[in-house]
Design an enzyme around this catalytic site. Structure first.
Site, PDB file in Angstrom:
ATOM      1  N   SER A   6      65.280  39.765  49.277  1.00  0.00           N
ATOM      2  CA  SER A   6      66.137  40.563  49.275  1.00  0.00           C
ATOM      3  C   SER A   6      66.853  40.665  48.009  1.00  0.00           C
ATOM      4  CB  SER A   6      67.029  41.334  49.983  1.00  0.00           C
ATOM      5  OG  SER A   6      68.600  40.451  50.110  1.00  0.00           O
ATOM      6  N   GLU A  33      60.804  37.434  44.284  1.00  0.00           N
ATOM      7  CA  GLU A  33      59.846  38.351  43.962  1.00  0.00           C
ATOM      8  C   GLU A  33      60.510  39.123  45.324  1.00  0.00           C
ATOM      9  OE1 GLU A  33      56.593  38.968  43.197  1.00  0.00           O
ATOM     10  OE2 GLU A  33      56.214  37.505  42.447  1.00  0.00           O
ATOM     11  N   CYS A  78      56.555  45.096  50.308  1.00  0.00           N
ATOM     12  CA  CYS A  78      57.446  45.794  49.107  1.00  0.00           C
ATOM     13  C   CYS A  78      56.585  46.082  48.797  1.00  0.00           C
ATOM     14  CB  CYS A  78      57.047  43.514  48.397  1.00  0.00           C
ATOM     15  SG  CYS A  78      57.711  42.642  49.152  1.00  0.00           S
TER      16      CYS A  78
END
Length: 477
Positions: free
Chosen positions: A231, A250, A284
């Site tokens: 997150s 990321e 994602c």
């Protein structure tokens, strides 16, 4: 280590702790194992072991590091079905999708094996500057040392590979903290790397509470790099605490696609359905926002909805399942609230919108505005919003009106407008004539804004996991 309690992997040994937590399958709730919980003392031992093993990894010839990674590839090929079943059980990922992840993971380690042999430097023309005459200049790359890797649940083999592969290719050592819901895949890779001949201590795995052991991993001075996927909130905290360490983050996204007129909708829609609902949207770069030109909007929505109705909900071990359990019931609670808020704000549910026990139905929302959570935040669930636009500039504006910027797709039969969009869109990657969910594992991957910092993709990750050294030699001629 008995059959039901899994230990930490420290210095090549399995360390079973008195403190454990139960690991349940997301779909049926069956107990899979009891997982040892590391404490700060365990983290210290793991870091020290990795620090000591670094000297051996650093001095190991590139061909030996490559051979270890190639052996990992061979072992994974032999055990593909076993590894895919682990994903299906602990992550709730449909078995067909889990097999695809294992195939990708094998390719990722293969790229790492290849990259270990081509970590290049360059020569510098020293006489390009006054005073540089009669000098040679060159660069080479050296491994950093201990890498702390923190990985998420959604790709428990492949995202671990994107940390371990380049780290070992470059000659580093790793302390890995896998997600609480998916430790079994990481522990299985410890077995495989050990069998492949990785030196003891080069891979350490600590499982347990991120709140308890995350800070010691991030702040320890023996750790030279932190690589994290998760997150944005946690990523920002890591970056603030990491000091001068190298960091790769990321983070989140709410990936969008723009669909221009005159594209072949039958091909576009099938890909968009896949991008929106694969692994229940827990990706994602899951397709969350679809912007469709107003001339084809109604036709697109109708056909997209009809195709989405064909998706099968069920057990992840069922060969026919497309949609299965979300990772936690609290995630279903969250997305139910978001969908309800969107409805109260005027959005229309064209499909789904409800839970079936541990599964959230594939959900299509229309009449959504950009301020609703389902559009402006990361949904991370099988929920997609379809919105019309008048012209390309308006669509680009909608896409850019986001705190995220990871992957964006653009469908167009006009190459000029496709590249125009690629120039104007604020994102780490623009995928022309495909969904933003597209990724192959050697491409540079990473975002802008709150989507991240740094890049993955094996070659690019190796660069992030090495230090550039410059050497100059003055000749006597």
């Amino acid at each position: 280590m008995n059959a039901t309690t899994k230990g930490l992997f420290i210095n090549g040994e399995w360390i079973v702790k008195d403190r454990t937590y139960p690991l349940y399958s997301p779909y049926r709730g069956a107990l899979l194992a009891n997982i040892s919980k590391a404490d700060t003392a365990d983290v210290n031992v793991a870091i020290e072991g990795a620090y000591e093993a670094f000297q051996q990894m650093k001095e190991m010839p590139a061909h030996q590091r490559s051979a270890i990674l190639y052996r990992v590839v061979e072992l994974m090929r032999e055990r593909k079905e076993e590894l895919a079943t682990i994903i299906a059980q602990e992550a709730g990922k449909p078995i067909k999708t889990a097999r695809g992840e294992i195939d990708r993971t094998i390719v990722t380690y293969q790229f790492a094996a290849e990259e270990a042999k081509r970590i290049y430097g360059e020569t510098i023309p020293m006489d390009a500057a006054p005073g540089g005459e009669n000098r040679l200049g060159m660069t080479w790359r050296e491994p950093l040392g201990v890498v702390a890797a923190i990985t998420p649940f959604n790709f428990p083999f492949n995202l671990v590979a994107h940390k371990l592969g380049p780290a070992f290719a470059a000659g580093n050592t790793v302390v890995l903290k896998p997600a609480n819901q998916t430790p079994l895949s990481a522990l299985k890779m410890a077995e495989i790397f050990d069998e492949a001949g990785l030196p003891k201590g080069a891979l350490q795995i600590v499982t347990g509470s991120g709140a308890e052991i995350g800070d010691p991993l991030v702040t320890d001075n023996r750790v030279k790099k932190v690589t994290f996927t998760g997150s944005a909130e946690v990523g920002k905290d890591i970056k603030a605490k990491a000091g001068l360490k190298k960091v790769t983050l990321e983070l989140g996204s709410n990936s969008a696609v723009i669909v221009q007129p005159n594209v072949p909708l039958e091909r576009v829609i099938s890909r968009c359905v896949e991008g929106a609902f694969v692994y229940s949207g827990q990706v994602c770069i899951s397709l969350q926002r679809i912007y469709v030109h107003e001339d084809i909007y109604e036709d697109f929505c109708k056909r997209f909805t009809e195709q989405s109705k064909t998706l099968k909900i069920g057990d992840p071990l069922d060969e026919n399942t497309n949609i299965s359990a979300m990772i936690h019931s609290k995630e279903i609670d969250r997305i139910e609230t978001w969908v309800k808020e969107a409805e109260e704000g005027g959005a229309k549910v064209a499909l789904g919108g409800s839970r079936q026990n541990t599964v959230f139905e594939p959900t299509i929302l229309l009449d959504v505005n950009g301020k609703m959570k389902v559009a402006c935040k990361e949904v991370f669930a099988p929920v997609v919003s379809i919105m019309p636009y008048k012209d390309l500039d308006e669509a680009i504006g909608f896409v850019n009106d986001s705190v995220y910027g990871l992957n964006v797709g653009v469908y167009s039969t006009n190459i000029d407008e496709a590249f125009y969009a690629a120039r104007k869109i604020e994102s780490g990657a623009i995928i022309i004539n495909d969904i933003p969910t597209f990724r192959v594992d050697h491409m540079p991957y990473g975002g802008v804004k709150e989507s991240g910092y740094g890049r993955e993709g094996i070659k690019y990750a190796v660069e992030e996991m090495t230090e550039l050294k410059f050497v100059s030699v003055k000749t006597f001629l």
